[in-house]
Design a protein around this motif. Structure first.
Motif, short mmCIF file in Angstrom:
data_model
loop_
_atom_site.label_atom_id
_atom_site.label_comp_id
_atom_site.label_asym_id
_atom_site.label_seq_id
_atom_site.Cartn_x
_atom_site.Cartn_y
_atom_site.Cartn_z
N LEU A 1 -0.42 -30.54 -53.23
CA LEU A 1 0.63 -31.60 -53.15
C LEU A 1 0.98 -32.26 -52.22
CD1 LEU A 1 2.82 -32.84 -55.32
CD2 LEU A 1 4.42 -31.00 -54.75
N ARG A 2 1.15 -31.57 -50.82
CA ARG A 2 1.28 -32.29 -49.63
C ARG A 2 0.12 -33.22 -49.29
NH1 ARG A 2 3.03 -26.96 -48.38
NH2 ARG A 2 0.90 -26.51 -47.18
N SER A 3 -1.00 -32.76 -49.64
CA SER A 3 -2.14 -33.40 -49.24
C SER A 3 -2.12 -34.83 -50.25
CB SER A 3 -3.43 -32.69 -49.59
OG SER A 3 -4.79 -33.57 -49.56
N ALA A 4 -1.79 -34.63 -51.35
CA ALA A 4 -1.86 -35.81 -52.37
C ALA A 4 -0.84 -37.01 -51.85
CB ALA A 4 -1.34 -35.64 -53.69
N CYS A 5 0.59 -36.37 -51.49
CA CYS A 5 1.40 -37.28 -51.14
C CYS A 5 1.17 -37.94 -49.89
CB CYS A 5 2.63 -36.61 -50.87
SG CYS A 5 3.72 -35.90 -52.38
N ALA A 6 0.48 -37.31 -48.73
CA ALA A 6 0.09 -37.79 -47.33
C ALA A 6 -0.86 -39.08 -47.72
CB ALA A 6 -0.33 -36.82 -46.44
N PHE A 7 -2.03 -38.64 -48.66
CA PHE A 7 -2.84 -39.65 -49.16
C PHE A 7 -2.42 -40.93 -49.58
CE2 PHE A 7 -5.42 -41.23 -52.92
CZ PHE A 7 -6.30 -41.82 -51.98
N ASN A 8 -1.52 -40.63 -50.65
CA ASN A 8 -0.93 -41.87 -51.22
C ASN A 8 -0.15 -42.58 -50.06
OD1 ASN A 8 -1.57 -41.28 -53.60
ND2 ASN A 8 0.19 -40.15 -54.19
N LEU A 9 0.48 -41.98 -49.10
CA LEU A 9 1.37 -42.94 -48.04
C LEU A 9 0.32 -43.56 -47.28
CD1 LEU A 9 3.74 -43.89 -46.77
CD2 LEU A 9 4.02 -41.57 -45.55
N GLY A 10 -0.77 -42.69 -46.87
CA GLY A 10 -1.64 -43.38 -45.69
C GLY A 10 -2.47 -44.54 -46.53
N ALA A 11 -2.97 -44.33 -47.65
CA ALA A 11 -3.58 -45.37 -48.53
C ALA A 11 -2.94 -46.65 -48.48
CB ALA A 11 -4.08 -44.87 -49.91
N ALA A 12 -1.65 -46.61 -48.87
CA ALA A 12 -0.77 -47.58 -48.96
C ALA A 12 -0.53 -48.32 -47.80
CB ALA A 12 0.73 -47.07 -49.40
N TYR A 13 -0.52 -47.77 -46.67
CA TYR A 13 -0.34 -48.25 -45.12
C TYR A 13 -1.72 -49.12 -45.11
CZ TYR A 13 4.03 -46.27 -43.36
OH TYR A 13 5.32 -45.93 -43.02
N VAL A 14 -2.67 -48.52 -45.36
CA VAL A 14 -4.01 -49.20 -45.14
C VAL A 14 -4.12 -50.41 -45.93
CG1 VAL A 14 -6.47 -49.39 -45.54
CG2 VAL A 14 -5.33 -47.25 -44.71
N GLU A 15 -3.30 -50.60 -47.21
CA GLU A 15 -3.55 -51.76 -48.16
C GLU A 15 -2.78 -52.66 -47.61
OE1 GLU A 15 -3.89 -52.23 -52.86
OE2 GLU A 15 -4.29 -50.55 -52.11
N THR A 16 -1.40 -52.30 -47.02
CA THR A 16 -0.68 -53.32 -46.46
C THR A 16 -0.96 -53.75 -45.18
OG1 THR A 16 0.94 -51.51 -46.08
CG2 THR A 16 1.39 -52.48 -47.96
N GLY A 17 -2.14 -53.70 -44.84
CA GLY A 17 -2.45 -53.98 -43.32
C GLY A 17 -2.36 -53.24 -41.95
N LYS A 18 -1.84 -52.02 -42.33
CA LYS A 18 -1.53 -51.17 -41.10
C LYS A 18 -2.57 -49.99 -41.23
CE LYS A 18 3.25 -52.44 -41.13
NZ LYS A 18 4.83 -51.98 -41.70
N PRO A 19 -3.64 -50.21 -40.71
CA PRO A 19 -4.74 -49.05 -40.74
C PRO A 19 -4.41 -47.98 -39.73
CG PRO A 19 -5.52 -51.23 -39.76
CD PRO A 19 -4.26 -51.34 -40.34
N LYS A 20 -3.86 -48.32 -38.47
CA LYS A 20 -3.56 -47.52 -37.58
C LYS A 20 -2.57 -46.21 -38.03
CE LYS A 20 -2.35 -46.51 -32.97
NZ LYS A 20 -1.72 -47.22 -31.56
N LYS A 21 -1.41 -46.84 -38.77
CA LYS A 21 -0.53 -45.95 -39.53
C LYS A 21 -1.02 -45.12 -40.71
CE LYS A 21 4.02 -44.77 -39.43
NZ LYS A 21 4.64 -44.15 -38.31
N GLY A 22 -1.84 -45.95 -41.50
CA GLY A 22 -2.41 -45.20 -42.61
C GLY A 22 -3.46 -44.03 -42.22
#
Length: 312
Positions: free
Chosen positions: A40-61
């Protein structure tokens, strides 16, 4: 609670509300840290990271995508989606043109992949090609994604992929009007079965804009009207009213256009959008002049002039 936030985040991404999606996924991630389940922790971290990548923040993602990977410990390989998102984040930070190559290798390596997984892969490849300013290749990826989503019985996702494909085809200028119109027709045929009113309205709006670029104004006006029927929020409604008026101007149906221009100008004014209101007054003036009502046209041009002065 986490499940609800995750659903809301995915819905926001589909609707193009990247910041809202990040907010939902961030809340879910914070809640997951108190949970026992590493998956569950992995899935939540993945969703947040992927969202950052998609919104143009690859470093944060990348930071959260790597957390997602590490939270699984040594228990198996990271998911395909995680692999692709990490590649997208890394390429976004440095050597971006290599990303589609990585995606292609991974996507073609497992012929037993489910249709939905293949579709998501193609969407990510399409996004990479758009980032590289290769819209023709992006369009083919989105078209392939739409076919895979259809196989996976995901009509909403298929409609979104078709909409993105048509937009990429228009950008590339390498496709004929008939080809693009056929993709838009497929997208329209799926929209009627979409229950989510906000998504349905956004898709009809995007379809209308694409038809306008193709100068197929009858279908553009019809699409904008269907988008309005989905009861959008006021800023989107104002833009749709403005587009409806412009489409009827282009069709030469100036009498019908008047009402749309007036409604659009009033709503933009109420929302404080003076520049957009000025555009509406300009469109209204043109319609009045074509109808021979030159006094009303002059008055509307003066209103447009003042609006443009006010908005700089």
């Amino acid at each position: 609670r986490i499940e609800g936030l995750t659903r809301a985040g995915h819905r926001a991404l589909v609707l193009g509300n990247g910041q809202e999606a990040v907010g939902c996924f961030r809340k879910a991630f914070v809640l997951s840290r108190s949970m026992v389940s590493p998956q569950l922790r992995s899935a939540c971290a993945f969703n947040l990271g992927a969202a950052y990548v998609e919104t143009g923040k690859p470093k944060k993602g990348l930071e959260f995508l790597l957390q997602s990977q590490s939270s699984l410990g040594g228990n198996g390989e990271p998911s395909r989606g995680l692999y692709f998102s990490i590649e997208a984040a890394r390429e976004g930070l440095q050597d971006f043109p290599k990303a589609p190559e990585h995606f292609g290798i991974a996507a073609d390596g497992d012929h037993a992949a489910q249709a939905g997984s293949r579709a998501r892969t193609r969407v990510r490849m399409g996004c990479c090609y758009l980032g590289m300013r290769e819209p023709a290749r992006a369009a083919r990826c989105f078209l392939d994604a739409a076919r895979c989503f259809a196989e996976a019985a995901s009509p909403e996702a298929a409609a979104v992929a078709l909409s993105r494909a048509s937009g990429s085809m228009l950008q590339s200028q390498g496709f004929g009007v008939a080809e693009i119109a056929a993709v838009l027709a497929q997208c329209r045929s799926l929209c009627g079965s979409i229950r989510d009113a906000a998504l349905r309205g956004k898709l009809y709006s995007d379809i209308g804009l694409s038809y306008s670029q193709l100068h197929i104004f009858t279908l553009a006006a019809e699409s904008f009207e269907r988008a309005l029927a989905s009861e959008p929020e006021q800023h989107r409604a104002a833009a749709l009213l403005q587009n409806m008026g412009a489409a009827h101007n282009a069709l030469g149906s100036f009498g019908t256009a008047l009402g749309w221009h007036q409604r659009a100008a009033a709503l933009h004014g109420a929302l404080g959008n003076r520049r957009a209101q000025g555009q509406c007054f300009g469109n209204l003036a043109y319609a009045c002049s074509r109808l021979g009502n030159h006094e009303a046209a002059a008055e509307s041009y003066l209103h447009a002039l003042q609006a443009f002065r006010d908005s700089g």
